[in-house]
Design a protein around this motif. Structure first.
Motif, short mmCIF file in Angstrom:
data_model
loop_
_atom_site.label_atom_id
_atom_site.label_comp_id
_atom_site.label_asym_id
_atom_site.label_seq_id
_atom_site.Cartn_x
_atom_site.Cartn_y
_atom_site.Cartn_z
N GLU A 120 -129.12 93.77 -2.31
CA GLU A 120 -129.83 93.98 -1.05
C GLU A 120 -129.98 92.65 -0.31
OE1 GLU A 120 -132.90 97.67 -1.02
OE2 GLU A 120 -133.62 95.83 -1.94
N THR A 121 -130.24 92.77 0.98
CA THR A 121 -130.65 91.61 1.76
C THR A 121 -132.11 91.82 2.16
OG1 THR A 121 -128.43 91.18 2.63
CG2 THR A 121 -130.29 90.27 3.86
N ILE A 122 -132.95 90.87 1.78
CA ILE A 122 -134.37 90.92 2.10
C ILE A 122 -134.65 89.86 3.14
CG2 ILE A 122 -136.73 90.75 1.23
CD1 ILE A 122 -135.19 93.08 0.02
N ASP A 138 -129.02 87.07 19.09
CA ASP A 138 -128.66 86.87 17.69
C ASP A 138 -129.33 87.94 16.84
OD1 ASP A 138 -127.73 85.84 15.34
OD2 ASP A 138 -128.74 83.90 15.51
N ARG A 139 -128.54 88.74 16.13
CA ARG A 139 -129.09 89.88 15.38
C ARG A 139 -128.65 89.83 13.92
NH1 ARG A 139 -131.05 93.49 19.13
NH2 ARG A 139 -130.50 92.92 21.27
N VAL A 140 -129.59 90.15 13.03
CA VAL A 140 -129.31 90.17 11.60
C VAL A 140 -129.85 91.48 11.02
CG1 VAL A 140 -129.68 89.03 9.38
CG2 VAL A 140 -129.51 87.65 11.47
N LYS A 141 -129.03 92.16 10.25
CA LYS A 141 -129.47 93.40 9.60
C LYS A 141 -129.90 93.09 8.17
CE LYS A 141 -128.11 98.08 8.25
NZ LYS A 141 -127.02 99.08 8.19
N VAL A 142 -131.08 93.60 7.79
CA VAL A 142 -131.58 93.44 6.43
C VAL A 142 -131.96 94.81 5.89
CG1 VAL A 142 -132.44 91.10 6.89
CG2 VAL A 142 -133.98 93.06 7.20
N ASP A 143 -132.06 94.90 4.57
CA ASP A 143 -132.44 96.18 3.96
C ASP A 143 -133.95 96.38 3.98
OD1 ASP A 143 -129.82 97.27 2.75
OD2 ASP A 143 -129.83 95.17 2.13
N ARG A 144 -134.68 95.30 3.76
CA ARG A 144 -136.14 95.32 3.80
C ARG A 144 -136.62 94.05 4.48
NH1 ARG A 144 -138.36 98.97 -0.11
NH2 ARG A 144 -136.73 99.94 -1.35
N ARG A 162 -130.06 88.93 -1.77
CA ARG A 162 -129.95 87.80 -0.84
C ARG A 162 -131.21 87.73 0.02
NH1 ARG A 162 -127.60 86.65 4.38
NH2 ARG A 162 -126.93 84.46 4.46
N VAL A 163 -131.81 86.56 0.07
CA VAL A 163 -133.03 86.35 0.85
C VAL A 163 -132.67 85.56 2.10
CG1 VAL A 163 -135.28 85.22 0.88
CG2 VAL A 163 -134.52 86.43 -1.18
N VAL A 164 -133.13 86.05 3.25
CA VAL A 164 -132.96 85.33 4.51
C VAL A 164 -134.34 85.15 5.13
CG1 VAL A 164 -131.87 85.26 6.78
CG2 VAL A 164 -130.69 86.35 4.86
N VAL A 165 -134.76 83.90 5.32
CA VAL A 165 -136.04 83.59 5.93
C VAL A 165 -135.80 83.21 7.39
CG1 VAL A 165 -138.11 82.15 5.84
CG2 VAL A 165 -136.93 82.78 3.72
N PHE A 166 -136.54 83.84 8.30
CA PHE A 166 -136.43 83.57 9.73
C PHE A 166 -137.63 82.73 10.17
CE2 PHE A 166 -134.67 87.85 8.94
CZ PHE A 166 -133.35 87.62 9.28
N GLU A 167 -137.36 81.59 10.80
CA GLU A 167 -138.42 80.67 11.21
C GLU A 167 -138.14 80.15 12.61
OE1 GLU A 167 -141.32 78.46 12.06
OE2 GLU A 167 -141.45 79.50 10.14
N GLY A 171 -128.57 81.17 -3.25
CA GLY A 171 -127.63 81.86 -2.36
C GLY A 171 -128.26 82.42 -1.12
N GLY A 172 -129.56 82.18 -0.94
CA GLY A 172 -130.25 82.65 0.25
C GLY A 172 -130.14 81.67 1.41
N GLU A 173 -130.89 81.94 2.45
CA GLU A 173 -130.77 81.14 3.67
C GLU A 173 -132.14 81.03 4.33
OE1 GLU A 173 -128.33 81.24 7.96
OE2 GLU A 173 -128.20 82.93 6.56
N VAL A 174 -132.44 79.86 4.87
CA VAL A 174 -133.60 79.66 5.72
C VAL A 174 -133.08 79.37 7.12
CG1 VAL A 174 -135.71 78.34 6.12
CG2 VAL A 174 -134.95 78.79 3.77
N ARG A 175 -133.20 80.35 8.01
CA ARG A 175 -132.65 80.23 9.37
C ARG A 175 -133.71 79.65 10.29
NH1 ARG A 175 -128.50 84.75 11.39
NH2 ARG A 175 -128.28 83.02 12.84
N LEU A 176 -133.56 78.36 10.59
CA LEU A 176 -134.51 77.67 11.46
C LEU A 176 -134.14 77.90 12.93
CD1 LEU A 176 -134.71 74.37 9.39
CD2 LEU A 176 -136.31 76.30 9.34
N GLY A 177 -135.14 77.74 13.78
CA GLY A 177 -134.91 77.96 15.21
C GLY A 177 -134.63 79.41 15.55
N PHE A 178 -135.10 80.34 14.72
CA PHE A 178 -134.85 81.77 14.91
C PHE A 178 -136.19 82.42 15.23
CE2 PHE A 178 -133.99 86.15 14.00
CZ PHE A 178 -132.63 86.34 14.08
N ALA A 179 -136.54 82.45 16.51
CA ALA A 179 -137.79 83.07 16.95
C ALA A 179 -137.57 84.58 17.08
CB ALA A 179 -138.22 82.49 18.28
#
Length: 402
Positions: free
Chosen positions: A4-6, A191-197, A30-35, A165-173
């Motif tokens: 999954e992508t969280i 900019d669009r990202v699809k996640v499962d949760r 996979r973890v994606v943090v939006f900041e 293997g995750g990501e911290v996406r900075l500058g993503f308001a």
């Protein structure tokens, strides 16, 4: 649920701790943090005083109490493994008037119910042995209370996410959150990202981000700015450990106290004044949008009716060093306005219900595939790794811990 992508909104210490916990708990996820900022830990985490609370103050059985006590050994072990400063300098919760002794006794009983380690009552004479320059007529001594560097901890969590293997996406308001077939679409402009949760750990912006996710309106966030003085370098040796007042149970803040930092400085404060913007770290920072939203909320007016006298007192300290230091001198009598300089400030995200009640405990909502942390005030940094366990268990519904 492997592969999954969280998604996580918010790269403060709670969001990053939760991302790390999920990556450890569910390999292959996979973890994606939006900041929205260009680095992690910019807001509440980056303005934290660095105290690792032992769990003295919190109502037994509350999430605050349980997760704080659970979080301390997790945090201590993490800091030791990563070479992050963690110093058990101890804390005195000090009574300076006879009418505080009953509250101090109640605090001692509460701390016992929370299994705070090694807490003991100390006399006036014992206070002087621990803090020769302190005032006070009696105190509680918590030798295991510590200080650390929370931004460094947050950076460590971010690295752990990326190493997994995750990501911290900075500058993503985050500007929109949309349910789509099979998941959730998180957008920042085009900019669009699809996640499962999706997990929302947005701190000062938690109500605004929750609104994008169609969560209910309450609680709302009221920003309180806490301003600090710094002891002049030649005065820092007047204080050995943390010196706190006996808190007033009618008010959610702990009052002006003395806080040694890991860099050797000593803070005095904070006060607590209503900030004029959610990220209003200075008197001059004003957000018309934030003020309008606050003015339109019935809970804000009910809160003001209850606490306006305290608010006036706090603003006096904001404008006058002498007023700020008036209470501080009760705890370290040898320190006065000439011994301090203006320090930094932080903003606390205080959740507020519609009836004007200041929300005291952690509050977490579930909205379909979205988990929203709606209130995580102090001791959230102390408890961050335990909060992460709690949230991850809620997300996956397995109750397990890493």
């Amino acid at each position: 649920m492997a592969d999954e992508t969280i998604g996580i909104v918010g790269a403060g210490i709670v969001g990053l701790a939760t991302g790390r916990e999920i990556a450890l708990r569910r390999p292959g996820t996979r973890v994606v943090v939006f900041e929205k900022e260009r680095t992690v830990a910019v807001h509440q985490t980056g303005h934290n005083s660095g105290v690792v609370h032992a769990g003295i103050y919190y109502a037994p059985g509350s999430l605050k109490a349980d997760l704080c006590v659970r979080g301390v050994p997790l945090l201590r072990e993490y800091c030791q493994e990563r070479g992050i400063p963690y110093r058990e300098i101890g804390k005195l919760v000090m009574a300076v008037r006879e009418d505080e002794l009953g509250r101090m006794e109640g605090l001692y009983e509460r701390a016992g119910n929370n299994h705070v380690p090694d807490l003991r009552k100390v006399s006036k004479e014992e206070i002087r042995e621990l803090e020769p320059n302190a005032g006070g007529i009696a105190a509680l001594h918590s030798p295991r209370t510590a200080i650390t560097d929370y931004p460094a901890v947050a950076r460590g969590f971010a690295k752990d996410i990326e190493d997994s293997g995750g990501e911290v996406r900075l500058g993503f308001a985050v500007t929109s959150i949309t349910n789509v077939p099979g998941g959730i679409e998180v957008a920042s402009g085009q900019d669009r990202v699809k996640v499962d949760r999706l997990l929302l750990c947005a701190g000062l912006q938690s109500d605004s981000v929750a609104k994008l996710a169609q969560d209910k309106q309450e609680p709302r966030i009221v920003p309180f700015r806490g301003e600090y003085m710094l002891l002049k370098p030649e005065k820092t040796d007047l204080v050995n450990g943390l010196i706190y007042p006996v808190p007033d149970p009618r008010y959610p803040f702990l009052g002006v106290h003395f806080t040694p930092r890991v860099d050797g400085s000593v803070e005095v404060g904070p006060n607590a004044v209503l900030a004029l913007a959610k990220e209003g770290y200075s008197l001059g920072k004003v957000s018309v949008r934030d003020l309008a939203a606050l003015a339109a909320y019935p809970g804000a007016w009910k809160m003001a009716a209850q606490h306006w006298r305290t608010g006036i007192k706090e603003y006096r300290g904001s404008l006058s060093t002498a007023a700020f230091m008036k209470d501080a001198k009760l705890y370290v009598p040898g320190v006065g306005p000439a011994d301090v300089v203006r320090g930094g400030a932080g903003v606390r995200a205080q959740a507020l219900d519609r009836d004007g009640t200041l929300v005291d405990d952690f509050r977490i909502h579930q909205v379909g595939r979205i988990t929203a942390v709606r209130n995580a005030p102090s001791p959230a940094a102390t408890a961050s790794m335990a909060i992460a366990e709690h949230v991850a268990a809620a997300v996956f519904g397995d109750g397990s811990a890493s």
